[in-house]
Each structure stands twice: as C-alpha cells, then as structure tokens.
Design an enzyme around this catalytic site. Structure first.
Site, short mmCIF file in Angstrom:
data_model
loop_
_atom_site.label_atom_id
_atom_site.label_comp_id
_atom_site.label_asym_id
_atom_site.label_seq_id
_atom_site.Cartn_x
_atom_site.Cartn_y
_atom_site.Cartn_z
N GLU A 194 1.00 -1.17 -0.08
CA GLU A 194 -0.07 0.02 0.01
C GLU A 194 0.72 1.36 0.18
OE1 GLU A 194 -2.71 -0.69 3.34
OE2 GLU A 194 -4.14 -1.79 1.97
N GLU A 388 -5.28 -8.08 -1.56
CA GLU A 388 -6.05 -8.15 -0.34
C GLU A 388 -7.58 -7.76 -0.61
OE1 GLU A 388 -4.67 -5.50 3.11
OE2 GLU A 388 -2.59 -6.13 2.73
C1 BG6 Z 1 -4.77 -3.39 4.74
C2 BG6 Z 1 -3.23 -3.45 5.11
O1 BG6 Z 1 -4.82 -1.89 4.61
O2 BG6 Z 1 -5.88 -3.71 5.08
C3 BG6 Z 1 -3.41 -4.65 6.09
O3 BG6 Z 1 -2.29 -3.94 4.06
C4 BG6 Z 1 -4.50 -4.58 7.00
O4 BG6 Z 1 -2.17 -4.89 6.85
C5 BG6 Z 1 -5.85 -4.76 5.95
O5 BG6 Z 1 -4.70 -5.48 8.03
C6 BG6 Z 1 -7.09 -4.66 6.98
O6 BG6 Z 1 -7.13 -3.65 7.89
P1 BG6 Z 1 -7.31 -3.79 9.27
O7 BG6 Z 1 -6.95 -2.19 10.03
O8 BG6 Z 1 -8.70 -3.89 9.40
O9 BG6 Z 1 -6.32 -4.66 9.85
#
Ligand code: BG6
Length: 491
Positions: A194, A388
C-alpha cells in the site's frame, strides 16, 4: 465470432494474505529488532473513536515509552497470533483449503534488526527458509512483500525514516540479501505494501514522526520518491538474481464516487483518485505524471532527486500491478457543508446511502471491484493481482459449535462474482489473496477482535487465550471454491 469467458485461468493463484508484524509474534526472538509497528498499543479503556489515532501518527513520546522495558502497556503486534511457533500447523490448514499461493511479508527486522547493519541475522534468514520449505512441501507458491508497515524502528528514531535518502541503501541491501537467499524458493515479490497510503498514515508508511516535519507534505513526497527509487532498484536486483521472477507494486485502491453530479464533486473525486494512482503510475509506467508538477508547486513541495533517479524509474518498472480492495468511498467538494454523512472511518469519505457497511464503517461494494480491476488493467496493461480483500467482523460461535460466518461467505461470494465479470471484460487477473485467512492483529486498530480469518484463533484483544486454531464455516466454503476454480459459489 468473438467470444468471452468468465472462467478463471487454470493456473489461477487462489490463496490468502498476511503480514509479518500482524501475524508472527516472537517479537524479540532469534535476534529480531523492533519495527515501527511493534510500538502500537492496544488500550481497551480508551474510547473507540481514539483507537485509530496511533495509526494516523505516533509522537516521539509514544515511541520512547514503547522502547522502555518497564512500560506496562500492551503491544499486540509483538504477539501477533504466534505464527512464528505455529507456522507448520497454519500452513497445513492453508493447504487443506487448497491454497495455491500464500502472501506474506519478511520482517525486515528479523534480517537486519536495526536496519543499518552490514551483515544479516542468520537466525532470521533460517526462519523464512523453514516457512518457504513448508509452503513448497504443500505446493503453495509464496508471494512475498518486502515491506509491509514494518520498517526497523531504528531507521525511524535515528534516521528520520524515508525522507532520508540513506534508507534507500539499507532497503536495497535487505532486498538483495533475501533475493539471494531465497532465489530458488520465491518467484513473486512485492516491493512496498500500500505504497500510496503515506497520505493517510505517514508514520507507519515512511517512518515519519510529524513533530519533526512542519512541512509534512514535503516529507511525504520526498519519502515516497525515495521509496520509488528503492522499489526500482529492488526490481532491477530481483530480475538479475532471479531471472524468472515477477515483481509487483501494491496500492490501496478504493473506487470513488462523486457525492453528487455537480462538476465540482467530480473534480474533487478525480483529484483524490489521481493522487492515489500517482504511486502506481510511477512504479508501473516509470515516470511522474505531468500534473504532479502543478501539484508540487501548489503545495510548495520541492523534490530532491539525485542525478539518475528518473532514469532508474524509467528502466525498472514493475512487472505486475497489485492492490488491496475492501470498500469504495464517496467524495464531496464541500464535505464541511454535509452533516451526519461521514463514511468510511479510515479515510473519512462521505457515506454512500446505496451501500451496506461493516462493523467498522467500511462500505462494502463488490461491483466496485470489477470497476477497479478494469480501471487498473486499462491504465497499465499489465497483469493484475488482488493482494487483499476481506471482511473484518466480530465472530461468535453458533449453535453448531463453530463460527458460522455467513456474512464473510456472502462478502467473498459477491466479490468473486465480480472478478468473473472482470475476467469476461478481458482483464488479465492472475491471482487473489483473501485478507487474512487466519485471525491476526488488525493493522489500524491493533484489535484481535476485528477478525478476517477462515481460521479462528483463540486470543483476545489483550493477548489472552490458548491460541488454538479452529475452522470456521467459511473455511469449508473457500475450500470448495478453490477446488472448483471459482465455479461453485453455492452455499
Ligand atoms: C490493509 C493492510 O490496509 O488492510 C493490512 O495492508 C490490514 O495490513 C488490512 O490488516 C485490513 O485492515 P485492518 O486495519 O482492519 O487490519
């Protein structure tokens, strides 16, 4: 007659995505140093609306307190879910689901605990040998992020983070070391997780403590420029050391809608979008977009570039484009005039009345994924990878004795349907990794109870629990999806 197919390619990479700092634990085992994320606390007594504050930026005092061995605070990312001691069991569970790939990061601080050493830490290198060998044993392709919100803390406290050009050399040394070591084990790499999120959280993205930088925009773009150069040099090194390797950029992507059809709202929307895509523009195309000159002038940002930087960017763009996609957002030219419509908690967008939202205010928009895939493929004409996508939720055990997470299954099904549409549109999509296949510590709030996994981990927000792993209903569902290569999406 022309035809099209909604079928996933036979070699499609289905899997899950994780990051070392949220998963591994064993924070100071085998010589590991502290990373930028190891200093985030979780404080159950603080008001919930304050839980994102650290993610937005850390102060010197908070960082110093975290380094004090007598600190009584709880630092969840030092514990993760203890993958460090459970990796064989966890990878066996991923294999049981039929994973074709597993996205993970290498903790920079296991290899170079301070970041500025000249010799790597052998114990850290050995750990990832074992992880990659276990993945290979199960025919799971590793996809490795070099930097996922976990730069060595020393590079923050003693060097001031990425605005300091010296960090390029430390990063490239780290990259070359792991390329060399794992050249027969890892083919797919991502340089920065990111990379475009420096806008929202400069501390964890580029190691900037805001008190040091009255002109924060200058620090952000200077840090980003150094990351671009470091990414290009890592890409160069990777291709030289591992000739059949593929290196990707990774951005956070949200489809943006104008709040109304007023031209000012569309203009505002476009401006947010192009600043977000500026990062992948540089990494995938190899040059700064023309409009950035005006933006830098208006923000009074003067980038310091070394001779040869532009040529390095031009010569070593990435091979593929990857992104995280959780939600969409809505933009208004005049958000201050709108009352009661604040949307996604993390980016402060405007609430979209047409979309449902998660318990954390993230607006769920599967159709936006098809748009995102098309936009990125049209723009760069490079293979795309969904690094993701996932749903953070509060899970509870159902009457059957397991977690019946139908909401997670629904979220996944709707997104896979849109991936099929994008494939039919002609997008060259080669893989999908769900975030995160096993419960781990949340990046933004450091909660454990914001769960994404197909695999439950018995551990609470303060680290209590047996750490026992168990399968949720979604575990069995994703297994069926993978076995049918994305065809069987039935309940
Ligand atoms: C992404 C990140 O922004 O979102 C991850 O790359 C992160 O590291 C994921 O875990 C989900 O966000 P969160 O804050 O719910 O864990």
């Amino acid at each position: 007659m022309m035809t099209f197919t909604k079928d996933f390619p036979d070699d499609f990479l289905w899997g899950g995505a994780t990051a070392a700092n949220q998963l591994e634990g064993a924070c100071q085992v085998d010589g590991k140093g502290l990373s930028a994320s190891d200093v985030f606390i979780f404080d159950a007594n603080a008001p919930k609306e304050r839980w994102l504050d650290q993610w937005a930026g850390m102060t010197h005092a908070q960082v110093a307190e975290a380094q004090d061995p007598d600190s009584k605070k709880y630092y969840p990312k030092r514990n993760g879910n203890d993958f460090y001691h459970h990796y064989e069991e966890d990878i066996a569970l991923f294999a049981e689901m039929g994973f074709k790939c597993f996205r993970m990061s290498i903790a920079w601080t296991r290899i170079f605990p301070r970041g500025d050493e000249t010799e790597p830490n052998e114990a850290g290198l050995r750990f990832y040998d074992k992880v990659f060998d276990t993945l290979r044993k199960h025919n799971i392709e590793p996809i490795v992020s070099l930097s996922h919100y976990e730069m060595p803390l020393t590079l923050v406290t003693e060097y001031g983070g990425w605005p300091n050009r010296k960090i390029i050399d430390f990063y490239v040394q780290f990259a070359q070391t792991v390329f060399q070591r794992y050249r027969t084990k890892v083919k797919y790499w991502m340089t920065f997780n990111e990379i475009n999120c420096v806008k929202h959280h400069p501390y964890v993205s580029i190691g900037v403590v805001e008190e040091n930088h009255p002109h924060l925009e200058q620090a952000k773009y200077q840090g980003a420029h150094h990351q671009f150069v470091a990414s290009a040099l890592a890409t160069k090194a990777c291709h030289a050391i591992i000739p059949d390797s593929k290196v990707g950029c990774m951005i956070s992507y949200q489809i943006l809608y104008p709040h109304t059809c007023h031209p000012d709202d569309l203009q505002a929307c476009e401006e947010v979008q192009r600043v977000s895509l500026f990062f992948s523009d540089v990494q995938a195309r190899g040059y700064y977009p023309a409009w950035t000159e005006r933006m830098f002038a208006e923000k009074n940002v003067v980038l310091e570039k070394a001779v040869g930087d532009d040529e390095i960017l031009r010569q070593y763009p990435v091979d593929f484009v990857s992104f995280s996609y959780y939600m969409s957002s809505t933009v208004s030219a005049h958000p201050e005039k709108l009352e009661g419509v604040k949307g996604n908690l993390i980016t402060g967008g405007i609430r979209n009345p047409h979309l449902p939202e998660s318990d954390w205010g993230w607006q769920i928009d599967p159709k936006g994924l098809r748009l995102a895939l098309n936009q990125l493929y049209d723009r760069y004409q490079k293979p795309v990878f969904i690094a993701e996508n996932g749903l953070g939720a509060v899970d509870t055990v159902g009457p059957s004795g397991i977690i019946e997470d139908d909401y997670r299954i629904d979220y996944l099904r709707l997104h896979i349907e849109q991936m099929r549409e994008a494939i039919a549109d002609g997008v060259q999509l080669f893989g999908y990794t769900w975030w995160g296949p096993i419960d781990m510590v949340s990046a933004s709030t450091s909660q454990m109870s914001k769960r994404y996994g197909f695999i439950h981990v018995d551990q609470d927000d303060m680290g209590n629990g047996s750490k026992k792993r168990s399968r949720k209903k979604s575990f069995h569902w994703y297994k069926k999806v993978i076995a049918s290569n994305g065809v069987d999406l039935s309940n």
